[in-house]
Design an enzyme around this catalytic site. Structure first.
Site, PDB file in Angstrom:
ATOM      1  N   GLU A   1       0.829  -1.215   0.000  1.00  0.00           N
ATOM      2  CA  GLU A   1       0.000   0.000   0.000  1.00  0.00           C
ATOM      3  C   GLU A   1       0.859   1.258   0.000  1.00  0.00           C
ATOM      4  O   GLU A   1       0.525   2.235  -0.658  1.00  0.00           O
ATOM      5  CB  GLU A   1      -0.964   0.000   1.193  1.00  0.00           C
ATOM      6  CG  GLU A   1      -2.107  -0.998   1.060  1.00  0.00           C
ATOM      7  CD  GLU A   1      -3.020  -0.708  -0.140  1.00  0.00           C
ATOM      8  OE1 GLU A   1      -3.059   0.444  -0.611  1.00  0.00           O
ATOM      9  OE2 GLU A   1      -3.673  -1.646  -0.616  1.00  0.00           O
TER      10      GLU A   1
ATOM     11  N   ASP B   1      -9.408   5.106  -2.339  1.00  0.00           N
ATOM     12  CA  ASP B   1      -8.309   5.597  -3.183  1.00  0.00           C
ATOM     13  C   ASP B   1      -8.914   6.202  -4.452  1.00  0.00           C
ATOM     14  O   ASP B   1     -10.140   6.346  -4.556  1.00  0.00           O
ATOM     15  CB  ASP B   1      -7.312   4.468  -3.480  1.00  0.00           C
ATOM     16  CG  ASP B   1      -7.900   3.390  -4.376  1.00  0.00           C
ATOM     17  OD1 ASP B   1      -9.092   3.483  -4.740  1.00  0.00           O
ATOM     18  OD2 ASP B   1      -7.174   2.444  -4.727  1.00  0.00           O
TER      19      ASP B   1
ATOM     20  N   TYR C   1      -5.623   6.803   4.762  1.00  0.00           N
ATOM     21  CA  TYR C   1      -5.854   5.822   3.706  1.00  0.00           C
ATOM     22  C   TYR C   1      -5.120   4.506   4.002  1.00  0.00           C
ATOM     23  O   TYR C   1      -5.715   3.420   3.978  1.00  0.00           O
ATOM     24  CB  TYR C   1      -5.414   6.355   2.321  1.00  0.00           C
ATOM     25  CG  TYR C   1      -5.418   5.220   1.343  1.00  0.00           C
ATOM     26  CD1 TYR C   1      -6.623   4.741   0.832  1.00  0.00           C
ATOM     27  CD2 TYR C   1      -4.243   4.535   1.022  1.00  0.00           C
ATOM     28  CE1 TYR C   1      -6.661   3.632   0.012  1.00  0.00           C
ATOM     29  CE2 TYR C   1      -4.271   3.428   0.196  1.00  0.00           C
ATOM     30  CZ  TYR C   1      -5.477   2.983  -0.306  1.00  0.00           C
ATOM     31  OH  TYR C   1      -5.518   1.860  -1.101  1.00  0.00           O
TER      32      TYR C   1
END
Ligand code: SF4
Length: 356
Positions: free
Chosen positions: A50, A151, A133
């Site tokens: 990520e 996202d 996030y």
């Protein structure tokens, strides 16, 4: 503002059904079949992927991910790595603050959490370099917390499903609220990945493939014929141009003059050729050592998030025994152009014809 609750009620089961058949095969992913057999994702690998995927495509990340996990297979190994080794391995992936934060985070997990990542989004957010996030993505994918993961792909899908006309970035809170209303209590990790996959492979930016989309019957933008127009985006300000000079020197024994850039600022902590400051006005010469510098008439061009950079190239051959006031000599046998950030690799490619 649209209401996601009523229209979105049936979306999660349909999307999960689609994901079970069409999930992308990604090296950091435990796919739906393996997940159903009880395999658990490794939080270290989810986190690493990520962080790498922020601002970067899946295709660009795959090689970096493989090299990182071969070299540092777990968070303890990464935490024990040297800063320069990690920065060199990250070279070319860009946004170098991510690499510095990656190391800080790995060291905090080892020092403060016994080498285990916290299992909630809230706990993950307390780690250095983990924003909302990444915390939500790791909590959802690795630990099946019903965190809302938004996202760019998810923003696009949600804006289209609910015809959100507010331009980005102002639309973000509304898109997050709508995405949260869609997130199911069951299999939230698979759901988050399904949304990302749908955005990446079907609900693509310019020409969404609505004909093969599992959500076609729930999608308002498709019904109104405006799918390709959403999400709307606020016009971007034109990027300013900054200028500078980059100095590539080679010693008679083949060594190259490099310096480690300051920790703070762009390309912080990365190895590169010495440069002047970068400014909107043309800079004065500030060579790192006295030499017969020549101007081959070439310019390095590179674009950062907020500006375009133009660096005029200077090259010099210098005799052995020259001590630079700035930077250090890297012997030819140890010089790895691949360990340089892309901007510096461009300078090397332009200079090598003159200096090799
Ligand atoms: Fe995207 Fe089309 Fe699917 Fe709507 S129907 S979510 S616009 S691909």
């Amino acid at each position: 503002m649209r209401d996601g609750g009523a229209a979105g009620g049936g979306i999660a089961p349909v999307l999960l059904h689609w994901y079970d058949r069409h999930a992308r095969d990604l090296p950091w992913r435990i796919g739906p079949a393996a997940r159903a057999r009880g395999e658990r994702p490794d939080p270290y690998r989810v986190w690493l992927s990520e962080v790498m995927l922020q601002q970067t495509t899946v295709a660009a990340v795959q090689g970096y991910y493989r090299r990182f996990t071969e070299r540092w297979p777990d968070v303890a190994a990464l935490a024990a790595a040297g800063d320069a080794e990690v920065m060199a391995e990250w070279a070319g992936l860009g946004y170098y603050a991510r690499a510095r934060n990656l190391l800080k985070c790995a060291r905090a997990v080892v020092a403060d959490h016994d080498g285990r990542f916290p299992e909630t989004a809230e706990g993950l957010r307390a780690l250095p370099g983990i924003g909302p996030y990444t915390a939500a993505a790791v909590a959802a994918i690795a630990y099946d917390e019903a965190a809302t993961v938004v996202d760019g792909n998810v923003e696009r899908v949600v804006a289209r499903l609910f015809t959100v006309e507010t331009p980005l970035p102002s639309a973000k809170p509304e898109l997050t609220r709508l995405a949260a209303a869609l997130t199911p209590a069951k299999r939230p990790g698979c759901f988050a990945q399904a949304m990302m996959d749908l955005g990446a492979t079907v609900c693509t930016p310019k020409s969404p493939a609505c004909g093969i989309c599992p959500l076609i019957h729930a999608c308002r933008a498709r019904a109104e014929g405006i799918a390709a127009d959403l999400p709307r985006k606020a016009p971007k300000a034109a990027k300013p141009v900054r200028q500078g000079i980059v100095y590539v020197a080679r010693r008679a024994d083949g060594a190259w003059l490099l310096e480690t850039r300051p920790e703070t600022g762009l390309l912080g902590g990365m190895l590169g050729f010495p440069t002047t400051d970068w400014a909107e006005a043309a800079p004065a010469e500030a060579a790192p050592l006295p030499a017969d510098w020549t101007d081959p008439g070439a310019e390095v061009r590179h674009t950062f998030t907020h500006f375009h950079l133009r660096l005029a190239l200077r090259v010099a051959r210098v005799p052995e025994g020259t001590d630079p006031p700035r930077g250090h000599w890297v012997p030819a046998a140890e010089f790895r152009p691949a360990a340089l950030p892309t901007l510096m690799r461009k300078a090397f490619d332009l200079a090598r014809g003159t200096l090799e």
